[in-house]
Design a protein around this motif. Structure first.
Motif, mmCIF file in Angstrom:
data_model
loop_
_atom_site.group_PDB
_atom_site.id
_atom_site.type_symbol
_atom_site.label_atom_id
_atom_site.label_comp_id
_atom_site.label_asym_id
_atom_site.label_seq_id
_atom_site.Cartn_x
_atom_site.Cartn_y
_atom_site.Cartn_z
ATOM 1 N N LEU A 78 0.849 -1.194 0.000
ATOM 2 C CA LEU A 78 0.000 0.000 0.000
ATOM 3 C C LEU A 78 0.888 1.249 0.000
ATOM 4 O O LEU A 78 0.669 2.199 -0.762
ATOM 5 C CB LEU A 78 -0.922 -0.009 1.228
ATOM 6 N N LEU A 79 1.928 1.230 0.840
ATOM 7 C CA LEU A 79 2.838 2.378 0.891
ATOM 8 C C LEU A 79 3.565 2.566 -0.437
ATOM 9 O O LEU A 79 3.640 3.679 -0.964
ATOM 10 C CB LEU A 79 3.864 2.186 2.021
ATOM 11 N N ILE A 80 4.090 1.471 -0.981
ATOM 12 C CA ILE A 80 4.835 1.579 -2.250
ATOM 13 C C ILE A 80 3.915 2.111 -3.356
ATOM 14 O O ILE A 80 4.293 2.996 -4.130
ATOM 15 C CB ILE A 80 5.444 0.216 -2.656
ATOM 16 N N GLY A 81 2.699 1.581 -3.399
ATOM 17 C CA GLY A 81 1.755 2.001 -4.434
ATOM 18 C C GLY A 81 1.441 3.484 -4.330
ATOM 19 O O GLY A 81 1.538 4.233 -5.313
ATOM 20 N N MET A 82 1.106 3.941 -3.122
ATOM 21 C CA MET A 82 0.741 5.347 -2.950
ATOM 22 C C MET A 82 1.948 6.258 -3.205
ATOM 23 O O MET A 82 1.824 7.324 -3.810
ATOM 24 C CB MET A 82 0.183 5.600 -1.545
ATOM 25 N N MET A 83 3.122 5.827 -2.736
ATOM 26 C CA MET A 83 4.319 6.651 -2.951
ATOM 27 C C MET A 83 4.609 6.803 -4.441
ATOM 28 O O MET A 83 5.006 7.872 -4.895
ATOM 29 C CB MET A 83 5.538 6.015 -2.268
ATOM 30 N N THR A 84 4.419 5.725 -5.195
ATOM 31 C CA THR A 84 4.683 5.786 -6.636
ATOM 32 C C THR A 84 3.722 6.773 -7.303
ATOM 33 O O THR A 84 4.137 7.622 -8.104
ATOM 34 C CB THR A 84 4.534 4.389 -7.262
ATOM 35 N N ILE A 85 2.441 6.673 -6.955
ATOM 36 C CA ILE A 85 1.453 7.581 -7.545
ATOM 37 C C ILE A 85 1.826 9.038 -7.220
ATOM 38 O O ILE A 85 1.848 9.902 -8.102
ATOM 39 C CB ILE A 85 0.035 7.264 -6.993
ATOM 40 N N ILE A 86 2.157 9.281 -5.957
ATOM 41 C CA ILE A 86 2.483 10.642 -5.538
ATOM 42 C C ILE A 86 3.756 11.140 -6.231
ATOM 43 O O ILE A 86 3.838 12.295 -6.649
ATOM 44 C CB ILE A 86 2.606 10.701 -4.005
ATOM 45 N N ASN A 87 4.740 10.251 -6.391
ATOM 46 C CA ASN A 87 5.981 10.657 -7.052
ATOM 47 C C ASN A 87 5.742 11.091 -8.491
ATOM 48 O O ASN A 87 6.447 11.954 -9.008
ATOM 49 C CB ASN A 87 6.995 9.512 -7.048
ATOM 50 N N ILE A 88 4.762 10.468 -9.134
ATOM 51 C CA ILE A 88 4.465 10.863 -10.509
ATOM 52 C C ILE A 88 3.689 12.188 -10.513
ATOM 53 O O ILE A 88 3.867 13.028 -11.391
ATOM 54 C CB ILE A 88 3.693 9.743 -11.241
ATOM 55 N N MET A 89 2.851 12.397 -9.481
ATOM 56 C CA MET A 89 2.038 13.630 -9.422
ATOM 57 C C MET A 89 2.852 14.865 -9.060
ATOM 58 O O MET A 89 2.560 15.967 -9.504
ATOM 59 C CB MET A 89 0.941 13.467 -8.368
ATOM 60 N N ARG A 90 3.855 14.674 -8.197
ATOM 61 C CA ARG A 90 4.574 15.820 -7.640
ATOM 62 C C ARG A 90 5.088 16.816 -8.665
ATOM 63 O O ARG A 90 4.860 18.016 -8.520
ATOM 64 C CB ARG A 90 5.742 15.332 -6.787
ATOM 65 N N PRO A 91 5.807 16.351 -9.698
ATOM 66 C CA PRO A 91 6.384 17.338 -10.621
ATOM 67 C C PRO A 91 5.367 18.023 -11.531
ATOM 68 O O PRO A 91 5.741 18.932 -12.266
ATOM 69 C CB PRO A 91 7.401 16.520 -11.444
ATOM 70 N N THR A 92 4.100 17.617 -11.493
ATOM 71 C CA THR A 92 3.132 18.251 -12.392
ATOM 72 C C THR A 92 2.804 19.679 -11.954
ATOM 73 O O THR A 92 2.300 20.460 -12.741
ATOM 74 C CB THR A 92 1.801 17.465 -12.446
ATOM 75 N N GLY A 93 3.081 20.014 -10.695
ATOM 76 C CA GLY A 93 2.802 21.364 -10.212
ATOM 77 C C GLY A 93 1.440 21.506 -9.561
ATOM 78 O O GLY A 93 1.033 22.606 -9.182
#
Lengths: 457, 161
Positions: A78-93
């Motif tokens: 669950l942590l890995i999944g959410m972290m991956t999603i957030i890591n992709i979202m972060r640079p979008t601004g």
């Protein structure tokens, strides 16, 4: 049934042999080292876990594959999944966009901005994670405080506090909740139904307090407000295509969480599906940098802890503690839940709440086995009289994080950022805000649990 | 040619306790051979030991608030640079100097100098003697002037490219 009996049997037959002392020794030395911060907590946890295996306190098979003693893969993925999603979202601004937009919605009024920031921090922390939320909002906060020529410290502390309160609201909001949900097989909606109302009430109270405390203190000039109003939040969006894709996937994931109980999916399945889908949609051939940004030290910290706590469970140390706890409260479950709530809050203010909850989870289950020896499976884990205890543990462990500058990762981050920007937040300064809020919110939780589960039944 | 053949002598230094205003005043007062003020100076402490270097980039960096690193600079306001400079003005040379100096040996080749400066993004390179003492400075401009001359000389028809 067999399972419960076997475990029930073990409860009464704790053999305090050398294995027992080794398991306890490893755990408490590790805990002391983690608190002392002499060695990084992940290294301590991994080495401790390896000792548990080398000394055969746990067989490797037990540590890797058994639900009772081993690594909780549901939490890990669950942590890995959410972290991956957030890591992709972060640079979008997206986060910067939301923050600037909020400041403009506050029309540059310092108090209004503080309140709006507290609310969006709480909401984002409930839906994503606390650390990412404050990590991305704090820089914008510093910018806005500079623009308005106001002291950024109250803003930053309030954001840390709001993120800890907001994170309490959902299954995915804070690691203690993720761990509790997995152990007790609680669903996302269980948290929404049982914890979110309490958190919404706490946020109302927080806003009220902010108005009372800062209503007259925060002042700025009109020409400074104009600086905020002239910012164009749309400029923050770096990658609109990726932003749309990540919002769609986040939406799917949230809908998935809402229905995972009904559809019989574990939360980790939902998070992994979201991560897999979003990775696919990035169209990248080099997933390395996205995956490298997963907070592996946190993941390995969990893995190490689960194995060390598994050792404690196997040698019967946890049963002993749960028996002591029941003896202390004479088997009165209301008293037990109140003790757990306040003890969790104080403990989480002082030590990391992750090892604390990792230890408390099997303790609560063991207590349930003592109380209802005839029950097993979901009947045991979600026994109606046990539920308030789970909620008390979650409320205490999450809200206790506000009690000190090191009580939660979000606090550590805002203190660090403030210092880098030349504003020192001393330990006591943080506590001047955090401790009263912790007591007020835990007090609200106490009343909430008492009224909802013991008065209204 | 070696580093020692192209290096310039160093006559003046900054002190670690100088305010940014004092440091900038001294730098603006020292003209290089091309007539423009010097863009970087070594820092010497009271024991006459070189402990760091300050370049105009270090001074500019000290003015930028750290939180702007996250693409937030687009949300600045009109006189923000001026405000932030005022705020940074209490800093001293020791706060902002680069402490890890990249240096080169007096006997190292010009090729090695050029490579090091480009790879590490350096504008000037202190030159050390066999005892490790700094004896001069190689400036990227001086190396470039030589390369430019080679290019022009190597061109066809006596310097018409």
């Amino acid at each position: 049934m067999e399972h419960a009996e076997a475990a029930g049997h073990a409860v009464h037959a704790v053999v305090m042999d050398s294995t027992f002392y080794m398991a306890c020794g490893i755990f408490f030395v590790a805990l002391a080292l983690i608190i002392s911060e002499k060695i990084h907590k992940t290294i301590v946890a991994l080495f401790g876990a390896s000792l548990v295996l080398v000394l055969k306190i746990l067989e490797q098979h037990e540590a890797f594959h058994l639900e009772e003693f081993g690594i909780d893969w549901n939490v890990i993925f669950l942590l890995i999944g959410m972290m991956t999603i957030i890591n992709i979202m972060r640079p979008t601004g997206l986060f910067e966009y939301i923050a600037i937009r909020s400041a403009k919605a506050g029309r540059g009024e310092p108090l209004r901005i503080m309140i709006i920031f507290a609310i969006i921090t709480a909401v984002l922390s409930a839906l994503l994670d606390n650390v990412t939320t404050v990590l991305l909002l704090a820089p914008v906060t510093l910018l806005i405080a500079d623009a308005l020529e106001v002291d950024p410290i109250p803003y930053l502390i309030v954001e840390a506090i709001a993120s800890n309160i907001g994170g309490t609201a959902t299954l995915i909001g804070d690691p203690p909740n993720i761990m509790i949900a997995s152990k007790a097989k609680l669903s996302f909606m269980d948290f929404v139904i049982h914890l979110t109302p309490a958190v919404i009430f706490m946020m109302f109270v927080l806003v009220l307090i902010l108005k009372l405390v800062f209503g007259k203190r925060l002042k700025t000039r009109d020409e400074l407000k104009e600086r905020i109003m002239q910012m164009d939040e749309r400029e923050a969006i770096k990658d609109p295509v990726m932003l749309t894709k990540s919002l769609v996937v986040l939406g799917i994931v949230l809908v998935g969480f809402i229905f995972h109980g009904v559809l019989h999916y574990e939360p980790a399945t939902i998070a992994l599906f979201g991560a897999g889908l979003l990775l696919l949609l990035t169209g990248t051939h080099e997933p390395h940098h996205i995956l490298a940004e997963v907070e592996w030290p946190v993941i390995f910290f969990f893995i190490g802890l689960f194995i060390m706590v598994g050792g404690l469970v196997k040698v019967g140390a946890i049963s002993m503690m749960s028996q002591k706890m029941l003896a202390l409260t004479h088997g009165n479950l209301f008293a037990t839940s109140m003790v757990i709530m306040w003890f969790s809050a104080i403990a989480s203010a002082v030590v990391d709440n992750i090892p604390y909850v990792a230890t408390m989870n099997p303790l609560v289950i063991d207590m349930a086995k003592e109380l209802w020896p005839g029950h097993s499976g979901m009947e045991l884990l979600q026994h109606p009289e046990l539920m308030p205890i789970w909620w008390s543990l979650a409320l205490g462990a999450c809200l206790g994080g506000n009690g000190s500058a090191i009580g939660a990762s979000a606090n550590v981050i805002v203190v660090g950022m403030a210092e880098k920007a030349g504003h020192k937040i001393s330990f006591l300064k943080f506590m001047a805000y955090g401790v009263p809020i912790m007591f007020i919110t835990v007090f609200i939780s106490m009343i909430y649990v008492w009224v909802r589960y013991y008065i209204l039944g | 040619m070696k580093a020692k053949d192209v290096m310039s002598p160093i006559k003046e230094y900054l002190a670690p306790g100088m305010s940014l205003c004092e440091a900038v005043t001294r730098m603006q007062g020292i003209k290089r051979t091309h007539g423009l003020p010097i863009k970087g100076m070594l820092v010497k402490d009271e024991q006459e030991t070189v402990i760091g270097m300050v370049s105009i980039k270090d001074i500019l960096r000290a003015v930028i608030p750290f939180y702007l690193s996250t693409d937030l600079a687009i949300f600045s306001w009109d006189n923000m640079l001026e405000e932030m400079t005022k705020r940074a003005s209490h800093k001293i040379v020791a706060d902002i100097m680069a402490r890890d100096l990249v240096t080169i040996d007096a006997d190292d080749s010009l090729m090695a100098c050029t490579d090091l400066m480009i790879k590490k993004g350096l504008q000037r390179l202190p030159v050390t003697d066999e005892n490790g003492d700094i004896v001069g400075m190689v400036y990227i401009r001086d190396i470039f002037d030589m390369v430019a001359e080679y290019l022009i000389k190597g061109g066809t028809n006596n310097g018409t490219c």
